[in-house]
Design a protein around this motif. Structure first.
Motif, PDB file in Angstrom:
ATOM      1  N   THR A  59     -12.946  49.163   4.529  1.00  0.00           N
ATOM      2  CA  THR A  59     -11.391  49.205   3.946  1.00  0.00           C
ATOM      3  C   THR A  59     -10.660  47.999   4.814  1.00  0.00           C
ATOM      4  O   THR A  59      -9.432  47.813   4.967  1.00  0.00           O
ATOM      5  CB  THR A  59     -10.769  50.262   5.235  1.00  0.00           C
ATOM      6  OG1 THR A  59     -11.330  50.380   6.381  1.00  0.00           O
ATOM      7  CG2 THR A  59     -11.271  51.837   4.671  1.00  0.00           C
ATOM      8  N   GLU A  60     -11.578  47.116   5.199  1.00  0.00           N
ATOM      9  CA  GLU A  60     -11.189  45.656   5.811  1.00  0.00           C
ATOM     10  C   GLU A  60     -10.130  44.876   4.844  1.00  0.00           C
ATOM     11  O   GLU A  60      -9.105  44.380   5.426  1.00  0.00           O
ATOM     12  CB  GLU A  60     -12.307  44.825   6.101  1.00  0.00           C
ATOM     13  CG  GLU A  60     -11.798  43.438   6.897  1.00  0.00           C
ATOM     14  CD  GLU A  60     -13.045  42.504   7.028  1.00  0.00           C
ATOM     15  OE1 GLU A  60     -12.692  41.588   7.765  1.00  0.00           O
ATOM     16  OE2 GLU A  60     -14.047  42.724   6.589  1.00  0.00           O
ATOM     17  N   ARG A  61     -10.252  44.739   3.357  1.00  0.00           N
ATOM     18  CA  ARG A  61      -9.186  44.315   2.868  1.00  0.00           C
ATOM     19  C   ARG A  61      -7.892  44.926   2.974  1.00  0.00           C
ATOM     20  O   ARG A  61      -6.788  44.383   2.852  1.00  0.00           O
ATOM     21  CB  ARG A  61      -9.881  44.277   1.309  1.00  0.00           C
ATOM     22  CG  ARG A  61     -10.865  43.347   0.914  1.00  0.00           C
ATOM     23  CD  ARG A  61     -11.109  43.232  -0.666  1.00  0.00           C
ATOM     24  NE  ARG A  61     -10.047  42.893  -1.147  1.00  0.00           N
ATOM     25  CZ  ARG A  61      -9.637  43.086  -2.527  1.00  0.00           C
ATOM     26  NH1 ARG A  61     -10.677  43.810  -3.170  1.00  0.00           N
ATOM     27  NH2 ARG A  61      -8.528  42.753  -3.158  1.00  0.00           N
ATOM     28  N   LEU A  62      -7.975  46.290   2.867  1.00  0.00           N
ATOM     29  CA  LEU A  62      -6.806  46.904   3.150  1.00  0.00           C
ATOM     30  C   LEU A  62      -5.995  46.920   4.660  1.00  0.00           C
ATOM     31  O   LEU A  62      -5.018  46.370   4.849  1.00  0.00           O
ATOM     32  CB  LEU A  62      -6.752  48.355   2.615  1.00  0.00           C
ATOM     33  CG  LEU A  62      -5.434  49.339   2.847  1.00  0.00           C
ATOM     34  CD1 LEU A  62      -4.075  48.779   2.285  1.00  0.00           C
ATOM     35  CD2 LEU A  62      -5.729  50.862   2.655  1.00  0.00           C
ATOM     36  N   LEU A  63      -6.671  47.553   5.489  1.00  0.00           N
ATOM     37  CA  LEU A  63      -6.506  47.399   6.951  1.00  0.00           C
ATOM     38  C   LEU A  63      -6.443  46.082   7.481  1.00  0.00           C
ATOM     39  O   LEU A  63      -5.590  45.950   8.359  1.00  0.00           O
ATOM     40  CB  LEU A  63      -7.392  48.365   7.695  1.00  0.00           C
ATOM     41  CG  LEU A  63      -7.146  50.024   7.289  1.00  0.00           C
ATOM     42  CD1 LEU A  63      -8.365  50.723   8.080  1.00  0.00           C
ATOM     43  CD2 LEU A  63      -5.820  50.531   7.144  1.00  0.00           C
ATOM     44  N   GLY A  64      -7.219  45.118   7.296  1.00  0.00           N
ATOM     45  CA  GLY A  64      -7.356  43.936   7.978  1.00  0.00           C
ATOM     46  C   GLY A  64      -6.092  43.136   7.711  1.00  0.00           C
ATOM     47  O   GLY A  64      -5.566  42.436   8.126  1.00  0.00           O
ATOM     48  N   GLY A  65      -5.696  43.308   6.180  1.00  0.00           N
ATOM     49  CA  GLY A  65      -4.589  42.520   5.906  1.00  0.00           C
ATOM     50  C   GLY A  65      -3.323  43.106   6.456  1.00  0.00           C
ATOM     51  O   GLY A  65      -2.614  42.121   6.977  1.00  0.00           O
ATOM     52  N   ARG A  66      -3.372  44.257   6.775  1.00  0.00           N
ATOM     53  CA  ARG A  66      -2.030  44.799   7.380  1.00  0.00           C
ATOM     54  C   ARG A  66      -2.157  44.381   8.937  1.00  0.00           C
ATOM     55  O   ARG A  66      -1.243  43.989   9.290  1.00  0.00           O
ATOM     56  CB  ARG A  66      -1.859  46.182   7.347  1.00  0.00           C
ATOM     57  CG  ARG A  66      -1.726  46.658   5.794  1.00  0.00           C
ATOM     58  CD  ARG A  66      -1.581  48.103   5.872  1.00  0.00           C
ATOM     59  NE  ARG A  66      -1.287  48.513   4.288  1.00  0.00           N
ATOM     60  CZ  ARG A  66      -1.118  49.692   3.836  1.00  0.00           C
ATOM     61  NH1 ARG A  66      -0.847  50.686   4.766  1.00  0.00           N
ATOM     62  NH2 ARG A  66      -0.963  49.868   2.877  1.00  0.00           N
ATOM     63  N   SER A  67      -3.169  44.407   9.272  1.00  0.00           N
ATOM     64  CA  SER A  67      -3.371  43.893  10.870  1.00  0.00           C
ATOM     65  C   SER A  67      -2.917  42.423  11.085  1.00  0.00           C
ATOM     66  O   SER A  67      -2.270  42.190  11.800  1.00  0.00           O
ATOM     67  CB  SER A  67      -4.894  44.225  11.464  1.00  0.00           C
ATOM     68  OG  SER A  67      -5.111  45.543  11.561  1.00  0.00           O
ATOM     69  N   ARG A  68      -3.346  41.656  10.125  1.00  0.00           N
ATOM     70  CA  ARG A  68      -2.950  40.329  10.316  1.00  0.00           C
ATOM     71  C   ARG A  68      -1.534  39.982   9.997  1.00  0.00           C
ATOM     72  O   ARG A  68      -1.088  39.335  10.536  1.00  0.00           O
ATOM     73  CB  ARG A  68      -3.922  39.522   9.100  1.00  0.00           C
ATOM     74  CG  ARG A  68      -5.246  38.998   9.705  1.00  0.00           C
ATOM     75  CD  ARG A  68      -5.790  38.071   8.646  1.00  0.00           C
ATOM     76  NE  ARG A  68      -6.137  38.606   7.405  1.00  0.00           N
ATOM     77  CZ  ARG A  68      -7.163  39.573   7.082  1.00  0.00           C
ATOM     78  NH1 ARG A  68      -8.012  39.897   7.859  1.00  0.00           N
ATOM     79  NH2 ARG A  68      -7.155  40.002   5.643  1.00  0.00           N
ATOM     80  N   TYR A  69      -0.859  41.055   9.213  1.00  0.00           N
ATOM     81  CA  TYR A  69       0.341  40.872   8.811  1.00  0.00           C
ATOM     82  C   TYR A  69       1.272  40.988  10.212  1.00  0.00           C
ATOM     83  O   TYR A  69       2.169  40.456  10.516  1.00  0.00           O
ATOM     84  CB  TYR A  69       0.730  41.663   7.612  1.00  0.00           C
ATOM     85  CG  TYR A  69       2.553  41.635   7.411  1.00  0.00           C
ATOM     86  CD1 TYR A  69       2.714  40.739   6.839  1.00  0.00           C
ATOM     87  CD2 TYR A  69       3.179  42.723   8.329  1.00  0.00           C
ATOM     88  CE1 TYR A  69       4.115  40.788   6.537  1.00  0.00           C
ATOM     89  CE2 TYR A  69       4.670  42.661   8.023  1.00  0.00           C
ATOM     90  CZ  TYR A  69       5.337  41.692   7.424  1.00  0.00           C
ATOM     91  OH  TYR A  69       6.521  41.791   7.097  1.00  0.00           O
ATOM     92  N   LEU A  70       0.773  41.958  10.940  1.00  0.00           N
ATOM     93  CA  LEU A  70       1.435  42.491  12.137  1.00  0.00           C
ATOM     94  C   LEU A  70       1.486  41.616  13.011  1.00  0.00           C
ATOM     95  O   LEU A  70       2.180  41.161  13.753  1.00  0.00           O
ATOM     96  CB  LEU A  70       0.930  43.794  12.628  1.00  0.00           C
ATOM     97  CG  LEU A  70       1.309  45.144  11.804  1.00  0.00           C
ATOM     98  CD1 LEU A  70       0.649  46.250  12.365  1.00  0.00           C
ATOM     99  CD2 LEU A  70       2.896  45.324  11.851  1.00  0.00           C
ATOM    100  N   VAL A  71       0.172  40.840  13.306  1.00  0.00           N
ATOM    101  CA  VAL A  71      -0.107  39.989  14.225  1.00  0.00           C
ATOM    102  C   VAL A  71       0.726  38.605  13.949  1.00  0.00           C
ATOM    103  O   VAL A  71       1.430  38.061  14.606  1.00  0.00           O
ATOM    104  CB  VAL A  71      -1.542  39.438  14.277  1.00  0.00           C
ATOM    105  CG1 VAL A  71      -1.594  38.156  15.134  1.00  0.00           C
ATOM    106  CG2 VAL A  71      -2.425  40.740  14.955  1.00  0.00           C
TER     107      VAL A  71
END
Length: 93
Positions: A50-62
């Motif tokens: 799930t890194e492509r989905l969740l990782g992208g969102r985490s990076r967006y928040l940061v």
């Protein structure tokens, strides 16, 4: 604690907008105990899948933590002066 930590919480989850609304309250005590024998492979596999989905969102928040993304955190009565030394202590244990 030498073998983990305790997290006490008393907070509200809000719907933000023109008319903010409390959606749910969280009140409780969570205890976390270090377990070096725990098999983390399923979590690693889930993250990889799930890194492509969740990782992208985490990076967006940061990257957009300046308030533009509608994500917020407030600390009342528990300032960073208290939290930061405790988190550093937990990291060094």
């Amino acid at each position: 604690m030498p073998n983990g930590w305790v997290h006490e919480q008393d907070n509200s989850k809000l719907r933000l907008g023109a008319h903010p609304q409390i959606l749910v309250r969280e009140i409780g005590v969570n205890t976390y105990v270090r377990d070096d024998e725990f098999d983390a492979a399923p979590a690693d596999e889930y993250w990889e899948a799930t890194e492509r989905l969740l990782g992208g969102r985490s990076r967006y928040l940061v990257e957009n933590g300046s308030g533009r993304c509608g994500f917020g955190l407030t600390i009342q009565g528990e300032p960073a002066d208290l939290y930061n030394p405790l988190l550093e202590l937990a990291e060094s244990a």
